[in-house]
Design an enzyme around this catalytic site. Structure first.
Site, short mmCIF file in Angstrom:
data_model
loop_
_atom_site.label_atom_id
_atom_site.label_comp_id
_atom_site.label_asym_id
_atom_site.label_seq_id
_atom_site.Cartn_x
_atom_site.Cartn_y
_atom_site.Cartn_z
CB ALA A 260 -0.92 0.00 1.22
CG MET A 261 1.94 5.43 -1.82
SD MET A 261 3.52 5.58 -0.94
CE MET A 261 3.54 7.34 -0.60
CG ASN A 263 -0.73 8.09 -2.37
OD1 ASN A 263 0.42 8.36 -2.68
ND2 ASN A 263 -1.35 7.00 -2.81
CG HIS A 295 2.30 0.48 7.87
ND1 HIS A 295 3.46 0.12 8.52
CD2 HIS A 295 2.69 1.24 6.81
CE1 HIS A 295 4.50 0.66 7.90
NE2 HIS A 295 4.04 1.35 6.84
CD GLU A 296 0.40 2.11 3.88
OE1 GLU A 296 0.76 3.28 3.63
OE2 GLU A 296 1.19 1.14 3.84
CG HIS A 299 2.78 6.10 6.67
ND1 HIS A 299 4.04 6.51 7.05
CD2 HIS A 299 2.93 4.84 6.17
CE1 HIS A 299 4.91 5.54 6.79
NE2 HIS A 299 4.26 4.52 6.27
CD GLU A 318 7.54 3.45 5.32
OE1 GLU A 318 6.68 2.74 5.88
OE2 GLU A 318 7.29 4.15 4.33
#
Length: 855
Positions: A260-261, A263, A295-296, A299, A318
């Site tokens: 995943a990312m 954004n 986790h994402e 962020h 991270e």
């Protein structure tokens, strides 16, 4: 990159053409010019600049363009002097929607009607925003962004912010404008375009949360939506800062390089990392989806709201997201025992990588995209998360939380460094955080602790010493004298504890008095990032405590993990670990079994084909016999989460250790399912597929490919691909590898096929030959770096002979991998360690008897 220019705001217009896999665009960058200049250097790669100009004081000057491909920049030159002050840099450009899962790329899939379709998605971290639009593509060059996209009328577009307005054009397209973002880095900007649908819910705080997928898969987002709402509430409460954006989208992308990312406000995922089908998804997927979402979402604060100044501090993003995500999951799903699982998935993973000479510090100097990409590994994610856990344990949970809140409030919408974090924690705790943590961040590796206890009498003082833990035992490594400030806690037979800080090579510590027959264990609940080497007498007492379950699961796990590490480093013989396994014959903890089985599978790979291999597999089956009987084959709706994971794990391992009854059961279950049409329970499906494939023929192989083609659920496709790598026939292995480069297999799943094929005894050499023969295409797809390239090279670590080591070395001398140089060094070091381990243990294992251990 360019100290003369500071970006303030971007107006970006993009028009993707999915049919021709191209895009065009324009960008206005509102800049602050800091000193006189005639040139502006900006990041740009794989873009054609069509025109460029700068406007200052109502005057517009044309710019000429020169490309610097090596540094991924475009240099704009102006014949007139560009003066200090505000300006507007205007650039028109075009580019390709690539198939390499980076920048602005195209993803192909079959829709719910079985027809070919496409969508376009961005993936900018770490340095690929420059592939979508010219920009100042560095994390400390924060700005605000206003994005608009012109797309086909039947498509939808998703970006970081809510849609502001849209209008239809006269050519079958429409243009969508999105609201202006807060100040942020280029790498968290996002745009996804295609035939997408969503489900949504408004959280109690007013944030709109949506789960997006390609049309027809929306219902599989219900679990993710529920999890995301719970995690949002937890994170806001923990950080004391409201989620900063009005909406939070989670978007499933058919082709996606990572898991995943993050954004900001528009998190993108690989489909199996977000979509969950209660009838067809496993318990492992249930946990994976929750973990990745957590986790994402962490962020959104750590990384997006507060961003590292430069990539050398990637761990600030991270590691904290890994640790914070698990903290959220542990609160929401306490029955999952996430902190015990953390010891396997994070601490164990990091300890194994960091035991190599060719590891790297958590805080690592990097200059270019190749170096930056290599930081995305278990050191930046898992070692960092483990030392954060260690520091929290040392400072206390409440003190640590206050320090984190102070850090986030102080640096929100800004950039920060590691020292900024330490100063906030130090101010809150009054402890020398910066001094203690410096060595853990800046030094490669970690220590192991030796302890001396005088067992001739009752004692309350023991001598402890530290030394760097390294797998390679050679003359060059024996004199390593690094030291770390190590928070050390102890627990004894009576449950009494003590806390110490070891600053020197060795020192005496005072503990509650123990008798000659009482045990003491260091590193309570494995909170510290170090290993412990016990003397035989002490280990014997601890093993007796394991048998009686006098130690908690985390401590039982830590003991077997440390013991196997000492075997792997050739500090103790293999038989020591195998004997210790007997203490775990009544073990019922899933995480503990994960760690124990890791050691057994490591040995199995290295001794395959040796004269003592059969004795080893018999002993391994013996160890599993009791737990195998307890978990059985029958799934139950009342099974708790860890029981479901344990059943899958134990039955798969039994089959891998050649338990004929398990292999036959898997085969018959699959045959019954195929003949009768009854559905195999989701938690058993992968192990049944894999174990049946190990015994399978051409007919079953063809059936698996047919099932793969018919399924429109990516998790099921992934299970079937795993099975297709497990056939023993060389012809079928080769065919699977060839198919991995066709459109039947997604670009990111090609890596999984290669890695799993290389993990089998029959497939390893064939896979390496395949990689060499197809290197041109593999390099084109993955050679620029990322997880895929690193995983592919790491897969070669299973080799165990000098001929393979020499071949790998020579091949990569002619076919350089600048984006994975460190991974290649680690792989070659591991193969060398494998060779040395076999030589070191051959006499020990030749004289070891499983019959003795089974008594």
């Amino acid at each position: 990159m360019n100290a003369k220019i500071k970006p303030k705001h971007y107006d970006i217009s993009l028009e993707p053409d999915l049919i021709n896999a191209t895009f065009s665009g324009q960008v206005k960058i509102y800049i602050n010019v800091l000193q006189d200049t005639h040139s502006i250097v900006i990041n740009s790669v794989e873009l054609d600049v069509l025109s460029a100009s700068i406007e200052q004081n109502n005057r517009v000057f044309s710019l000429t363009t020169k490309y610097d491909e090596e540094n991924e920049t475009a240099i704009f030159h102006c014949t007139q002097q560009i003066n200090p002050g505000d300006g507007i840099l205007k650039i028109a450009f075009s580019g390709i929607l690539n198939d390499r899962l980076r920048g602005f790329y195209i993803s192909r899939y079959k829709d719910r009607n079985g027809k070919d379709n496409k969508l376009a998605s961005t993936q900018f971290e770490p340095t690929d925003a420059r592939r979508a639009f010219p920009c100042f593509d560095e994390p400390n060059q924060k700005a605000t962004f206003s994005l608009c996209a012109t797309i086909e009328e039947n498509h939808r577009a998703i970006s970081n912010m809510p849609e502001q307005k849209q209008c239809k054009n006269n050519d079958g397209t429409k243009t969508i404008w999105f609201e202006k973002t807060p100040i942020m880095s280029t790498y968290v900007l996002a745009l996804v375009v295609g035939q997408l649908n969503c489900i949504e819910k408004t959280a109690d705080n007013g944030t709109l949360v949506r789960i997006w997928s390609t049309e027809g898969l929306e219902s599989k987002g219900k679990y993710a939506l529920d999890v995301a709402i719970k995690i949002l509430q937890y994170l806001e409460n923990y950080f004391g800062i409201k989620y900063p954006l009005p909406k939070l989208d989670h978007v499933a992308i058919p082709d996606f390089a990572a898991g995943a990312m993050e954004n900001w406000g528009c998190i993108t995922y690989r489909e199996p990392a977000l979509l969950f089908d209660p009838s067809n998804s496993s318990s492992a997927t249930r946990q994976l989806v929750a973990e990745i979402i957590a986790h994402e979402m962490a962020h959104m604060w750590f990384g997006d709201l507060v961003t590292m100044r430069w990539w050398n501090d990637l761990w600030l993003n991270e590691s904290f997201a890994s640790w914070m995500g698990d903290k959220a999951i542990n609160s929401i799903y306490p029955g999952w025992q996430k902190w015990t699982q953390f010891l396997v998935a994070d601490t164990g993973h990091a300890l194994r990588l960091d035991g190599l000479l060719n590891s790297h510090p958590i805080e690592q100097e990097v200059q270019n995209p190749n170096e930056i990409g290599q930081l995305f590994d278990a050191i930046s994610y898992s070692k960092g998360a483990s030392i954060i856990r260690m520091l929290e344990n040392f400072l206390g949970e409440n003190t640590f939380r206050k320090g984190i809140n102070s850090y986030l409030n102080k640096f929100q919408h800004d950039n920060a460094s590691t020292d900024d974090l330490w100063e906030c924690l130090q101010a809150e705790s009054g402890r020398p955080v910066k001094e203690i943590m410096g060595a853990w961040i800046k030094t490669t590796g970690y220590p192991y602790i030796g302890l001396e206890i005088d067992r001739a009498k009752d004692v309350h003082e023991i001598l402890i010493s530290q030394k760097r833990f390294i797998y390679e035992q050679s003359a060059s490594t024996k004199d390593c004298n690094e030291t770390w400030p190590i928070p050390i806690n102890t627990i004894d037979s009576n449950g009494k504890t003590s806390m110490h800080l070891l600053k020197d090579q060795s020192q005496k510590i005072t503990i509650p008095k123990i008798t000659q027959t009482e045990w003491v264990k260091l590193n309570v609940e494995q909170a510290g990032f170090y290993r412990v080497l016990y003397q035989n007498e002490d280990l014997y007492l601890l093993n007796e405590a394991v048998k009686q379950k006098l130690l908690g699961a985390a401590d039982r796990l830590g003991l077997i993990s440390d013991s196997f590490a000492m075997v792997q480093a050739r500090l103790t013989p293999a038989s020591t670990f195998l004997t210790q396994c007997n203490a775990y014959i009544n073990e019922t903890s899933q995480p503990v079994w994960s760690e124990l089985l890791h050691g057994l599978r490591y040995i199995q790979n290295l001794i395959y084909g040796k004269g003592y291999y059969d004795d080893f597999t018999k002993y391994s089956r013996h160890l599993l016999k009791q737990i195998q009987s307890e978990v059985g084959w029958e799934t139950n709706s009342n099974d708790d989460h860890l029981t479901s994971l344990l059943r899958s794990q134990i039955l798969l391992s039994a089959g891998q250790f050649e338990d004929l009854a398990v292999l036959e059961k898997a085969k018959s279950e699959l045959q019954n399912s195929l003949a009768m049409g009854n559905q195999i329970p989701a938690d058993l499906r992968r192990i049944i597929y894999v174990l049946a494939a190990k015994q399978g023929d051409q007919e079953l192989y063809d059936i698996f490919w047919e099932l793969h083609s018919k399924s429109n659920f990516q998790e099921e496709k992934v299970r079937l691909l795993s099975a297709l790598t497990q056939f023993q026939d060389p012809g079928l292995i080769a065919k699977t590898l060839d198919m991995a480069l066709t459109e039947k297999v997604r670009t990111h799943e090609t890596i999984s096929v290669i890695v799993q094929s290389c993990g089998t005894h029959n497939g390893r050499k064939l896979t390496w030959e395949f990689m060499k023969e197809n290197w041109k295409e593999l390099d084109r797809r993955y050679g620029e770096g990322g997880f895929g390239l690193m995983y592919m090279i790491q897969a070669l670590s299973g080799f165990r002979n000098n001929a393979a080591l020499k071949d790998i070395d020579e091949f990569f001398k002619s076919n350089c991998v600048p984006a994975a140089e460190l991974t290649l060094l680690q792989t070659k070091e591991t193969i060398k360690n494998n060779i040395d381990w076999i030589e070191y243990n051959k006499t020990d294992l030749s004289t070891w008897s499983y019959l003795t251990e089974m008594k």
